[in-house]
Design a protein around this motif. Sequence first.
Motif, PDB file in Angstrom:
ATOM      1  N   ALA A  61      -9.935   4.190   5.338  1.00 63.37           N
ATOM      2  CA  ALA A  61     -11.383   4.606   4.831  1.00 63.37           C
ATOM      3  C   ALA A  61     -12.625   3.643   4.857  1.00 63.37           C
ATOM      4  O   ALA A  61     -12.219   2.547   4.630  1.00 63.37           O
ATOM      5  CB  ALA A  61     -11.276   5.374   3.716  1.00 63.37           C
ATOM      6  N   ASP A  62     -13.528   3.801   5.368  1.00 62.96           N
ATOM      7  CA  ASP A  62     -14.569   2.790   5.305  1.00 62.96           C
ATOM      8  C   ASP A  62     -14.918   2.264   3.989  1.00 62.96           C
ATOM      9  O   ASP A  62     -15.177   0.941   3.867  1.00 62.96           O
ATOM     10  CB  ASP A  62     -16.133   3.382   5.876  1.00 62.96           C
ATOM     11  CG  ASP A  62     -16.101   3.877   7.067  1.00 62.96           C
ATOM     12  OD1 ASP A  62     -16.919   4.340   7.711  1.00 62.96           O
ATOM     13  OD2 ASP A  62     -15.030   3.120   8.035  1.00 62.96           O
ATOM     14  N   SER A  63     -14.670   3.002   2.905  1.00 59.08           N
ATOM     15  CA  SER A  63     -14.998   2.304   1.666  1.00 59.08           C
ATOM     16  C   SER A  63     -14.017   1.399   1.068  1.00 59.08           C
ATOM     17  O   SER A  63     -14.011   0.809   0.117  1.00 59.08           O
ATOM     18  CB  SER A  63     -15.126   3.566   0.600  1.00 59.08           C
ATOM     19  OG  SER A  63     -13.662   4.343   0.653  1.00 59.08           O
ATOM     20  N   VAL A  64     -12.552   1.323   1.816  1.00 62.94           N
ATOM     21  CA  VAL A  64     -11.693   0.336   1.452  1.00 62.94           C
ATOM     22  C   VAL A  64     -11.302  -0.679   2.331  1.00 62.94           C
ATOM     23  O   VAL A  64     -10.576  -1.405   2.040  1.00 62.94           O
ATOM     24  CB  VAL A  64     -10.418   1.144   1.132  1.00 62.94           C
ATOM     25  CG1 VAL A  64     -10.788   2.030  -0.132  1.00 62.94           C
ATOM     26  CG2 VAL A  64      -9.601   1.727   2.191  1.00 62.94           C
ATOM     27  N   LYS A  65     -12.010  -0.547   3.730  1.00 58.77           N
ATOM     28  CA  LYS A  65     -11.675  -1.580   4.788  1.00 58.77           C
ATOM     29  C   LYS A  65     -11.870  -3.048   4.228  1.00 58.77           C
ATOM     30  O   LYS A  65     -13.147  -3.297   3.615  1.00 58.77           O
ATOM     31  CB  LYS A  65     -12.573  -1.373   5.938  1.00 58.77           C
ATOM     32  CG  LYS A  65     -12.195  -0.075   6.776  1.00 58.77           C
ATOM     33  CD  LYS A  65     -13.052   0.110   7.890  1.00 58.77           C
ATOM     34  CE  LYS A  65     -12.563   1.129   8.647  1.00 58.77           C
ATOM     35  NZ  LYS A  65     -13.429   1.446  10.046  1.00 58.77           N
ATOM     36  N   GLY A  66     -10.910  -3.860   4.435  1.00 54.65           N
ATOM     37  CA  GLY A  66     -11.108  -5.284   4.124  1.00 54.65           C
ATOM     38  C   GLY A  66     -10.579  -5.530   2.719  1.00 54.65           C
ATOM     39  O   GLY A  66     -10.645  -6.641   2.273  1.00 54.65           O
ATOM     40  N   ARG A  67     -10.669  -4.559   1.634  1.00 53.25           N
ATOM     41  CA  ARG A  67     -10.112  -4.686   0.396  1.00 53.25           C
ATOM     42  C   ARG A  67      -8.570  -4.136   0.238  1.00 53.25           C
ATOM     43  O   ARG A  67      -7.956  -4.561  -0.512  1.00 53.25           O
ATOM     44  CB  ARG A  67     -11.082  -3.997  -0.693  1.00 53.25           C
ATOM     45  CG  ARG A  67     -12.302  -4.302  -0.279  1.00 53.25           C
ATOM     46  CD  ARG A  67     -13.312  -3.817  -1.556  1.00 53.25           C
ATOM     47  NE  ARG A  67     -13.352  -2.315  -1.300  1.00 53.25           N
ATOM     48  CZ  ARG A  67     -12.955  -1.675  -2.312  1.00 53.25           C
ATOM     49  NH1 ARG A  67     -12.284  -1.887  -3.565  1.00 53.25           N
ATOM     50  NH2 ARG A  67     -13.136  -0.219  -2.375  1.00 53.25           N
ATOM     51  N   PHE A  68      -8.184  -2.913   0.894  1.00 49.98           N
ATOM     52  CA  PHE A  68      -6.953  -2.493   0.667  1.00 49.98           C
ATOM     53  C   PHE A  68      -6.145  -2.671   1.904  1.00 49.98           C
ATOM     54  O   PHE A  68      -6.430  -2.742   3.108  1.00 49.98           O
ATOM     55  CB  PHE A  68      -7.042  -1.056   0.727  1.00 49.98           C
ATOM     56  CG  PHE A  68      -7.632  -0.461  -0.600  1.00 49.98           C
ATOM     57  CD1 PHE A  68      -8.211  -1.464  -1.545  1.00 49.98           C
ATOM     58  CD2 PHE A  68      -7.395   0.911  -1.152  1.00 49.98           C
ATOM     59  CE1 PHE A  68      -8.984  -1.180  -2.969  1.00 49.98           C
ATOM     60  CE2 PHE A  68      -8.217   1.240  -2.196  1.00 49.98           C
ATOM     61  CZ  PHE A  68      -8.755   0.287  -3.302  1.00 49.98           C
ATOM     62  N   THR A  69      -4.651  -2.889   1.615  1.00 47.86           N
ATOM     63  CA  THR A  69      -3.722  -3.031   2.909  1.00 47.86           C
ATOM     64  C   THR A  69      -2.825  -2.083   2.531  1.00 47.86           C
ATOM     65  O   THR A  69      -1.697  -2.115   1.580  1.00 47.86           O
ATOM     66  CB  THR A  69      -3.250  -4.539   2.884  1.00 47.86           C
ATOM     67  OG1 THR A  69      -4.325  -5.327   3.148  1.00 47.86           O
ATOM     68  CG2 THR A  69      -2.351  -4.701   4.032  1.00 47.86           C
ATOM     69  N   ILE A  70      -2.143  -1.169   3.751  1.00 46.42           N
ATOM     70  CA  ILE A  70      -1.082  -0.419   3.610  1.00 46.42           C
ATOM     71  C   ILE A  70       0.188  -1.144   4.222  1.00 46.42           C
ATOM     72  O   ILE A  70      -0.293  -2.099   5.242  1.00 46.42           O
ATOM     73  CB  ILE A  70      -1.376   0.807   4.362  1.00 46.42           C
ATOM     74  CG1 ILE A  70      -0.149   1.773   4.070  1.00 46.42           C
ATOM     75  CG2 ILE A  70      -1.985   0.743   5.622  1.00 46.42           C
ATOM     76  CD1 ILE A  70      -0.576   3.514   4.502  1.00 46.42           C
ATOM     77  N   SER A  71       1.252  -1.017   3.728  1.00 47.05           N
ATOM     78  CA  SER A  71       2.468  -1.543   4.521  1.00 47.05           C
ATOM     79  C   SER A  71       3.587  -0.490   4.306  1.00 47.05           C
ATOM     80  O   SER A  71       3.746   0.115   3.253  1.00 47.05           O
ATOM     81  CB  SER A  71       2.707  -2.955   4.038  1.00 47.05           C
ATOM     82  OG  SER A  71       2.820  -3.018   2.763  1.00 47.05           O
ATOM     83  N   ARG A  72       4.593  -0.921   4.861  1.00 47.34           N
ATOM     84  CA  ARG A  72       5.787  -0.056   4.848  1.00 47.34           C
ATOM     85  C   ARG A  72       7.226  -1.212   5.144  1.00 47.34           C
ATOM     86  O   ARG A  72       7.049  -1.686   5.859  1.00 47.34           O
ATOM     87  CB  ARG A  72       5.855   1.285   5.485  1.00 47.34           C
ATOM     88  CG  ARG A  72       5.898   0.991   7.097  1.00 47.34           C
ATOM     89  CD  ARG A  72       5.680   2.306   7.606  1.00 47.34           C
ATOM     90  NE  ARG A  72       6.821   3.267   7.273  1.00 47.34           N
ATOM     91  CZ  ARG A  72       6.616   4.682   7.633  1.00 47.34           C
ATOM     92  NH1 ARG A  72       5.620   5.396   7.986  1.00 47.34           N
ATOM     93  NH2 ARG A  72       7.916   5.358   7.372  1.00 47.34           N
ATOM     94  N   ASP A  73       8.023  -0.633   4.226  1.00 48.54           N
ATOM     95  CA  ASP A  73       9.113  -1.294   4.674  1.00 48.54           C
ATOM     96  C   ASP A  73      10.452  -0.307   4.865  1.00 48.54           C
ATOM     97  O   ASP A  73      11.173   0.266   3.744  1.00 48.54           O
ATOM     98  CB  ASP A  73       9.911  -2.296   3.553  1.00 48.54           C
ATOM     99  CG  ASP A  73      11.048  -3.181   3.915  1.00 48.54           C
ATOM    100  OD1 ASP A  73      11.730  -2.704   4.606  1.00 48.54           O
ATOM    101  OD2 ASP A  73      11.215  -3.968   3.284  1.00 48.54           O
ATOM    102  N   ASN A  74      10.593   0.093   5.983  1.00 51.16           N
ATOM    103  CA  ASN A  74      11.507   1.007   6.280  1.00 51.16           C
ATOM    104  C   ASN A  74      13.109   1.011   6.000  1.00 51.16           C
ATOM    105  O   ASN A  74      13.798   1.538   5.671  1.00 51.16           O
ATOM    106  CB  ASN A  74      11.503   1.492   7.773  1.00 51.16           C
ATOM    107  CG  ASN A  74      10.283   2.112   8.218  1.00 51.16           C
ATOM    108  OD1 ASN A  74       9.196   2.665   7.472  1.00 51.16           O
ATOM    109  ND2 ASN A  74      10.097   2.182   9.447  1.00 51.16           N
ATOM    110  N   THR A  75      13.369  -0.559   5.701  1.00 50.98           N
ATOM    111  CA  THR A  75      14.710  -0.748   5.323  1.00 50.98           C
ATOM    112  C   THR A  75      14.872  -0.464   3.803  1.00 50.98           C
ATOM    113  O   THR A  75      15.936  -0.302   3.327  1.00 50.98           O
ATOM    114  CB  THR A  75      14.975  -2.408   5.271  1.00 50.98           C
ATOM    115  OG1 THR A  75      14.077  -2.988   4.800  1.00 50.98           O
ATOM    116  CG2 THR A  75      14.939  -2.533   7.162  1.00 50.98           C
ATOM    117  N   LYS A  76      13.760  -0.435   2.929  1.00 52.92           N
ATOM    118  CA  LYS A  76      13.740  -0.060   1.660  1.00 52.92           C
ATOM    119  C   LYS A  76      13.100   1.347   1.148  1.00 52.92           C
ATOM    120  O   LYS A  76      13.121   1.491   0.204  1.00 52.92           O
ATOM    121  CB  LYS A  76      12.911  -1.319   0.902  1.00 52.92           C
ATOM    122  CG  LYS A  76      13.653  -2.367   0.885  1.00 52.92           C
ATOM    123  CD  LYS A  76      12.720  -3.510   0.210  1.00 52.92           C
ATOM    124  CE  LYS A  76      13.215  -4.971   0.225  1.00 52.92           C
ATOM    125  NZ  LYS A  76      12.544  -5.823  -0.614  1.00 52.92           N
TER     126      LYS A  76
END
Length: 127
Positions: A61-76
């Motif tokens: 979302a524009d409101s969080v760009k540059g501040r929030f980061t999504i990630s995933r670890d499919n092994t966990k």
Amino acid sequence: QVQLVESGGGLVQAGGSLRLSCAASGRTFSRYAMGWFRQAPGKEREAVTAMSSSGGRVYYADSVKGRFTISRDNTKNTMYLQMNSLKPEDTAVYYCAATLTSGDNYYYTGTYEYSYWGQGTQVTVSS
């Protein structure tokens, strides 16, 4: 069927950071597109960020760009949301969501597009 459990919410001062985690049950986590949503009092639930099942495509979302980061670890079987430079307007209940895909490389931003939801975790940012 998948069950989602969020953790990591809390109270933080403006400018601070928090890391949310979303642990998923089941053995097919890598087939699920994932997303983080939030809902503030009196407001509709909104998409904050979303990721395709492979992790190759990401939405913010524009409101969080540059501040929030999504990630995933499919092994966990776990998805994360790193939130930096938090603002009082980020205060909300944060939910993780999952939807089973056929191996496409899409992310999804509509609440109606997700089949599974966590119970939510409160994030409060004080000014």
